[in-house]
Motif scaffolding. Structure first.
Motif, PDB file in Angstrom:
ATOM      1  N   VAL A  25       0.821  -1.221   0.000  1.00  0.00           N
ATOM      2  CA  VAL A  25       0.000   0.000   0.000  1.00  0.00           C
ATOM      3  C   VAL A  25       0.850   1.265   0.000  1.00  0.00           C
ATOM      4  CG1 VAL A  25      -2.086  -1.037   0.961  1.00  0.00           C
ATOM      5  CG2 VAL A  25      -0.367  -0.077   2.509  1.00  0.00           C
ATOM      6  N   ILE A  26       2.002   1.229   0.655  1.00  0.00           N
ATOM      7  CA  ILE A  26       2.793   2.467   0.667  1.00  0.00           C
ATOM      8  C   ILE A  26       3.417   2.743  -0.696  1.00  0.00           C
ATOM      9  CG2 ILE A  26       3.329   2.475   3.131  1.00  0.00           C
ATOM     10  CD1 ILE A  26       6.158   1.459   2.285  1.00  0.00           C
ATOM     11  N   GLN A  27       3.482   1.715  -1.549  1.00  0.00           N
ATOM     12  CA  GLN A  27       4.006   1.972  -2.883  1.00  0.00           C
ATOM     13  C   GLN A  27       2.904   2.348  -3.856  1.00  0.00           C
ATOM     14  OE1 GLN A  27       7.426  -0.740  -4.002  1.00  0.00           O
ATOM     15  NE2 GLN A  27       6.523  -1.898  -2.316  1.00  0.00           N
ATOM     16  N   GLY A  28       1.715   2.569  -3.305  1.00  0.00           N
ATOM     17  CA  GLY A  28       0.615   3.001  -4.159  1.00  0.00           C
ATOM     18  C   GLY A  28      -0.163   1.861  -4.777  1.00  0.00           C
ATOM     19  N   HIS A  29       0.020   0.610  -4.298  1.00  0.00           N
ATOM     20  CA  HIS A  29      -0.755  -0.512  -4.829  1.00  0.00           C
ATOM     21  C   HIS A  29      -1.832  -0.896  -3.831  1.00  0.00           C
ATOM     22  CE1 HIS A  29       2.674  -0.551  -7.362  1.00  0.00           C
ATOM     23  NE2 HIS A  29       3.475  -1.208  -6.530  1.00  0.00           N
ATOM     24  N   PRO A  30      -3.087  -0.562  -4.113  1.00  0.00           N
ATOM     25  CA  PRO A  30      -4.160  -0.984  -3.204  1.00  0.00           C
ATOM     26  C   PRO A  30      -4.257  -2.504  -3.171  1.00  0.00           C
ATOM     27  CG  PRO A  30      -4.943   0.549  -4.909  1.00  0.00           C
ATOM     28  CD  PRO A  30      -3.582   0.114  -5.306  1.00  0.00           C
ATOM     29  N   ILE A  31      -4.773  -3.030  -2.083  1.00  0.00           N
ATOM     30  CA  ILE A  31      -4.965  -4.478  -1.978  1.00  0.00           C
ATOM     31  C   ILE A  31      -6.393  -4.780  -2.405  1.00  0.00           C
ATOM     32  CG2 ILE A  31      -4.882  -6.472  -0.433  1.00  0.00           C
ATOM     33  CD1 ILE A  31      -2.205  -5.065  -0.547  1.00  0.00           C
ATOM     34  N   PRO A  32      -6.571  -5.584  -3.449  1.00  0.00           N
ATOM     35  CA  PRO A  32      -7.934  -5.917  -3.858  1.00  0.00           C
ATOM     36  C   PRO A  32      -8.561  -6.911  -2.887  1.00  0.00           C
ATOM     37  CG  PRO A  32      -6.315  -6.968  -5.291  1.00  0.00           C
ATOM     38  CD  PRO A  32      -5.539  -6.191  -4.283  1.00  0.00           C
ATOM     39  N   ASP A  33      -9.888  -6.856  -2.822  1.00  0.00           N
ATOM     40  CA  ASP A  33     -10.610  -7.787  -1.958  1.00  0.00           C
ATOM     41  C   ASP A  33     -10.535  -9.180  -2.573  1.00  0.00           C
ATOM     42  OD1 ASP A  33     -12.367  -9.162  -0.357  1.00  0.00           O
ATOM     43  OD2 ASP A  33     -13.767  -7.467  -0.186  1.00  0.00           O
ATOM     44  N   PRO A  34     -10.018 -10.205  -1.875  1.00  0.00           N
ATOM     45  CA  PRO A  34      -9.888 -11.536  -2.490  1.00  0.00           C
ATOM     46  C   PRO A  34     -11.241 -12.119  -2.903  1.00  0.00           C
ATOM     47  CG  PRO A  34      -9.190 -11.556  -0.184  1.00  0.00           C
ATOM     48  CD  PRO A  34      -9.508 -10.140  -0.531  1.00  0.00           C
ATOM     49  N   THR A  72     -13.113  -6.721  -7.792  1.00  0.00           N
ATOM     50  CA  THR A  72     -13.410  -5.382  -8.289  1.00  0.00           C
ATOM     51  C   THR A  72     -13.387  -4.364  -7.153  1.00  0.00           C
ATOM     52  OG1 THR A  72     -15.754  -5.828  -7.995  1.00  0.00           O
ATOM     53  CG2 THR A  72     -14.843  -6.151 -10.213  1.00  0.00           C
ATOM     54  N   LYS A  73     -13.449  -4.858  -5.911  1.00  0.00           N
ATOM     55  CA  LYS A  73     -13.455  -3.928  -4.784  1.00  0.00           C
ATOM     56  C   LYS A  73     -12.066  -3.857  -4.166  1.00  0.00           C
ATOM     57  CE  LYS A  73     -18.189  -4.234  -3.125  1.00  0.00           C
ATOM     58  NZ  LYS A  73     -18.958  -5.224  -2.374  1.00  0.00           N
ATOM     59  N   THR A  74     -11.753  -2.733  -3.511  1.00  0.00           N
ATOM     60  CA  THR A  74     -10.483  -2.684  -2.793  1.00  0.00           C
ATOM     61  C   THR A  74     -10.711  -3.016  -1.339  1.00  0.00           C
ATOM     62  OG1 THR A  74     -10.837  -0.320  -2.800  1.00  0.00           O
ATOM     63  CG2 THR A  74      -8.965  -1.128  -4.080  1.00  0.00           C
ATOM     64  N   LEU A  75      -9.766  -3.796  -0.823  1.00  0.00           N
ATOM     65  CA  LEU A  75      -9.806  -4.153   0.592  1.00  0.00           C
ATOM     66  C   LEU A  75      -9.133  -3.035   1.392  1.00  0.00           C
ATOM     67  CD1 LEU A  75     -10.472  -6.490   2.560  1.00  0.00           C
ATOM     68  CD2 LEU A  75      -8.133  -7.277   2.220  1.00  0.00           C
ATOM     69  N   ILE A  76      -7.956  -2.654   0.902  1.00  0.00           N
ATOM     70  CA  ILE A  76      -7.199  -1.588   1.566  1.00  0.00           C
ATOM     71  C   ILE A  76      -6.700  -0.634   0.490  1.00  0.00           C
ATOM     72  CG2 ILE A  76      -5.220  -1.061   3.033  1.00  0.00           C
ATOM     73  CD1 ILE A  76      -5.345  -4.103   3.842  1.00  0.00           C
ATOM     74  N   ARG A  77      -6.926   0.639   0.730  1.00  0.00           N
ATOM     75  CA  ARG A  77      -6.476   1.617  -0.254  1.00  0.00           C
ATOM     76  C   ARG A  77      -4.969   1.838  -0.138  1.00  0.00           C
ATOM     77  NH1 ARG A  77      -9.771   6.486   1.719  1.00  0.00           N
ATOM     78  NH2 ARG A  77      -9.486   5.316   3.642  1.00  0.00           N
ATOM     79  N   ALA A  78      -4.409   2.563  -1.124  1.00  0.00           N
ATOM     80  CA  ALA A  78      -3.000   2.933  -1.023  1.00  0.00           C
ATOM     81  C   ALA A  78      -2.832   3.827   0.201  1.00  0.00           C
ATOM     82  CB  ALA A  78      -2.565   3.670  -2.284  1.00  0.00           C
ATOM     83  N   MET A  79      -1.657   3.749   0.819  1.00  0.00           N
ATOM     84  CA  MET A  79      -1.416   4.492   2.051  1.00  0.00           C
ATOM     85  C   MET A  79      -0.233   5.432   1.876  1.00  0.00           C
ATOM     86  SD  MET A  79      -3.466   3.789   4.586  1.00  0.00           S
ATOM     87  CE  MET A  79      -5.017   3.052   4.072  1.00  0.00           C
ATOM     88  N   PRO A  80      -0.219   6.581   2.460  1.00  0.00           N
ATOM     89  CA  PRO A  80      -1.387   7.218   3.068  1.00  0.00           C
ATOM     90  C   PRO A  80      -2.439   7.518   2.004  1.00  0.00           C
ATOM     91  CG  PRO A  80       0.503   8.718   3.022  1.00  0.00           C
ATOM     92  CD  PRO A  80       0.990   7.407   2.539  1.00  0.00           C
ATOM     93  N   PRO A  81      -3.705   7.447   2.387  1.00  0.00           N
ATOM     94  CA  PRO A  81      -4.783   7.468   1.390  1.00  0.00           C
ATOM     95  C   PRO A  81      -4.723   8.683   0.466  1.00  0.00           C
ATOM     96  CG  PRO A  81      -5.656   6.941   3.545  1.00  0.00           C
ATOM     97  CD  PRO A  81      -4.229   7.305   3.758  1.00  0.00           C
ATOM     98  N   ASN A  82      -4.287   9.814   0.968  1.00  0.00           N
ATOM     99  CA  ASN A  82      -4.209  10.988   0.113  1.00  0.00           C
ATOM    100  C   ASN A  82      -2.762  11.444   0.073  1.00  0.00           C
ATOM    101  OD1 ASN A  82      -7.238  11.275   0.283  1.00  0.00           O
ATOM    102  ND2 ASN A  82      -6.577  11.448   2.415  1.00  0.00           N
TER     103      ASN A  82
END
Ligand code: HEM
Lengths: 219, 476
Positions: free
Chosen positions: B404-413, B417-427
């Motif tokens: 996530v810190i590299q800007g890759h959100p974690i998709p929901d397994p 199509t949904k994200t489980l965890i957004r990229a961090m920090p979110p903004n």
């Protein structure tokens, strides 16, 4: 040469008389407890000197008080030392004046002929506490702000005239720039002037009556 | 006092003078020694203890517990104890005005109340023992001033004990002493001294047990930035925690992206001279405190329902000035963490903690939305989070945190199509050297202390292998 200068000065200032009347006096056998009064005097002078230095940078306005203290602590050469001495000097002065009072109480030095010395001493004690109370607000930080809020509230709890006292102390219903200005004025002009005057009378009376002896079974 | 007594006193004093000393030099000498000692003591206190820095005034912060100068603490405690008395305790002015007023009055009029000519201690047992009882009480009230009268779970016990120690015992002792002097006239000096001593011992003992039973709650230590460098650093931490989502890392943002409700909103770049030259410090502080609620900037000052104190806001303003305003020359700032050499492994204590504090802690503390992933301590980083099994895995570049810190959100397994965890920090995104440090830390197995990290480092000296690794060039 020096002798001539001294003689010239003595003729106009009366140095010899001063020496005889002020310094070359008989005293009862001394005791270390008797040094507390002069220690209080020393602290008063030290507070005056360090306080004067502090006013060079301190600004009594809500916008600048905090920052000016900060600047004294970090920007001014030896500012931290001057403020440190003034801060701890205040604490020590209260302690020393209080113990001085206790020793005068315990040795009953307030009795004839020193009743007035004692009464003036009480004034000095209250003024010293007043110095502590007014000085505490000046750094304009959270601690001082809220302590003064509560402190003035307590003064305001006097029946009937409480509200008037509260407003007179705060310069309005709430703590504001006026309060700070007022406390500053009291802290550097009114209370020290009163203190200095009373200390003068206090010292005159001490010289007049002499230091009391420590009581023994005879007294 | 009749003239005869007066004469006797003066005669007696004359005799004392004759076998006494001279004011100069004998007495002055002692005075000077004591004053010099006090002066040295003051310098030592000023140098080694100094004056605690306190946060700036914040009238809106009513949670602040007022604490007077220590020599008024005993009065504070006295009021608190008095306030517990049923009925009487409601009449505040009795305790604030009448009792202290009478005490001072009696003290002031001492010479006129105690009119016997005797000065010897043995002939003044009553005043001296009453004074001793009072002084012990004052000292003890001061010592237990910080113990609350009611415990957290509502028990009145500490208050009752304090009342017994600080009010009942001394009062009973004083009444007894007066009774012994004026009613049972035959009481011996010894009995009176014992009465005072026992009361003092009881007061001291009870105060001791109050302190032992109900330890003073540790005052929460607020660190206050006082030097310019510290203020700028504190301001930068606060800025990245509070402002980056709308204004970006460097205040450059002119069009807000990724903020609910403000998508695409055009705003002035707050690092520009347009803003910095036209808003003075007070105005900037006010913008931060009040926000621009109409335009979408939420209030940050405590006065208006935000989280930041007056000192916090000042620090942000100082940070903005010294970083963006070309009229201000920034002092040399320490880097957030010491630069890493090639092969060097960062440690939690030296590198990761400041990173987390600046970039993650604004959200990853208890009470915020963060999937229960708390980052406020080493252990919490390793062992909390809804996905703690995957968040931080030693030596695994697929750790959620690193992704996530590299800007890759974690998709929901379950539903890609949904994200489980957004990229961090979110903004916003992290600077490359920060990502690099976090990467190395997890890949090397998350060492906690600098010593642990040194053991894992590939090169023995940090400076040795630095050539050729751009991301690791240490600044000299
Ligand atoms: C700013 C505060 C004060 C200063 C600068 C001061 C100064 C002095 C000095 C220099 C002496 C002579 C030396 C000694 O006996 O220690 C003295 C004596 C005395 N002071 Fe104070 N004093 C202060 C406060 C007080 C207080 C609070 C009291 C009592 C309420 C008091 C009552 C007396 C009395 C009665 C004497 C005569 C003692 C004797 O002759 O044995 N003073 N003071």
């Amino acid at each position: 040469m020096w002798k001539k200068v001294y003689e010239w000065l003595d003729e106009r200032l009366g140095l010899n008389d001063l020496y005889k009347n002020l310094l070359d006096r008989p005293e009862p056998k001394g005791n270390w407890w008797n040094t507390l009064g002069s220690a209080a005097l020393f602290l008063f002078i030290l507070q005056g000197v360090t306080g004067i230095f502090l006013t060079v940078y301190y600004t009594p306005s809500p916008d600048h008080a905090y920052d000016s203290i900060n600047y004294i602590m970090n920007g001014v050469a030896f500012g931290w030392l001057i403020r440190g001495i003034h801060h701890w000097g205040a604490t020590l002065m209260v302690v020393v004046v209080f113990i001085h009072m206790l020793r005068v109480f315990v040795t009953a030095s307030f009795k004839y002929p020193r009743e007035l010395t004692w009464l003036i001493g009480i004034g000095l004690f209250l003024l010293t506490l007043g110095m502590g109370f007014t000085g505490y607000l000046l750094p304009w930080n959270q601690q001082s702000y809220w302590a003064t809020t509560v402190g003035t509230q307590i003064a305001g709890s006097v029946p009937f005239i409480g509200d008037f006292i509260l407003k007179a102390l705060r310069g309005g219903p709430d703590l504001s720039a006026l309060t700070l200005q007022r406390f500053f004025s009291a802290h550097i002009w009114m209370l020290p002037a009163a203190l200095a005057g009373l200390i003068g009378v206090h010292l005159y009376l001490i010289i007049k009556h002499g230091e009391s002896n420590f009581p023994s079974k005879e007294d | 006092m009749d003239n005869e007594t007066k004469q006797k006193i003066n005669k007696r004093y004359e005799r004392e003078l004759n076998r006494g000393e001279r004011f100069w030099p004998d007495s002055i000498f002692k005075d000077l020694i004591v004053s010099l000692g006090i002066f040295v003591l003051l310098i030592v206190l000023a140098t080694f203890i100094g004056v605690d820095a306190q946060p700036k005034v914040d009238p809106s912060d009513t949670t602040y517990i007022p604490r007077p100068e220590w020599y008024f603490l005993f009065l504070f405690k006295f009021l608190a104890i008095y306030g517990q008395i049923p009925l009487l305790g409601k009449i505040e002015w009795l305790a604030t005005v009448v009792v202290p007023g009478i005490a001072i009055l009696i003290l002031a009029l001492m010479p006129f109340i105690d009119r016997s000519p005797f000065r010897y201690y043995g002939k003044r047992v009553l005043p001296i023992s009453v004074m001793a009882v009072i002084v012990v009480d004052i000292v003890m009230l001061t010592i237990m001033a910080d113990v609350p009268t009611v415990t957290e779970n509502g028990s009145m016990l500490p208050g009752i004990l304090q009342a017994i120690a600080g009010m009942v015992i001394p009062l009973v002792a004083i009444i007894l002493l007066f009774l012994m002097t004026f009613v049972f006239r035959r009481t011996s000096t010894k009995t009176m001294i014992w009465t005072a001593a026992i009361s003092a011992v009881l007061t001291i003992g009870l105060t001791g047990s109050v302190l032992a039973l109900f330890p003073v709650p540790a005052a929460q230590k607020t660190t206050v930035a006082t030097t310019l460098v510290d203020q700028i650093t504190a301001g930068q931490d606060l800025y990245s925690a509070n402002c980056t989502q709308c204004h970006g890392d460097d205040g450059k943002v002119t069009k807000i992206e990724g903020v609910k409700g403000l998508e695409g909103k055009l705003i002035p770049a707050i690092h520009s001279t347009d803003v910095l030259y036209t808003l003075d410090d007070a105005a900037l502080a006010q913008v931060i405190a009040y926000g621009r609620p109409e335009a979408g900037m939420t209030p940050f000052g405590k006065t208006y329902g935000g989280q930041l104190s007056a000192s916090d806001i000042d620090n942000i303003v100082i940070f903005m000035r010294y970083t963006w305003d070309d009229r201000f020359e920034a002092p040399k700032l320490k880097p957030l963490f010491p630069p890493l050499a090639a092969g060097e492994v960062p440690s939690y204590a030296v590198h990761i903690q400041p990173i987390v504090k600046r970039y993650c802690l604004s959200c990853h503390v208890a009470g915020k939305e963060n999937n229960n992933f708390l980052m406020d301590s080493y252990d919490n980083i390793l062992h909390t989070g809804d996905h703690k099994a995957n968040d931080v895995i030693a030596g695994d570049a697929n750790s959620y945190l690193l992704q996530v810190i590299q800007g890759h959100p974690i998709p929901d397994p379950k539903d890609p199509t949904k994200t489980l965890i957004r990229a961090m920090p979110p903004n916003g995104h992290l600077p490359p050297n920060v990502i690099d440090a976090l990467m190395r830390w997890i890949m090397a197995g998350m060492p906690q202390t600098a010593a642990d990290a040194a053991k894992l480092s590939v090169t023995p000296t940090p400076a040795a292998g630095s050539a050729g690794t751009p991301s690791a060039t240490p600044t000299p």
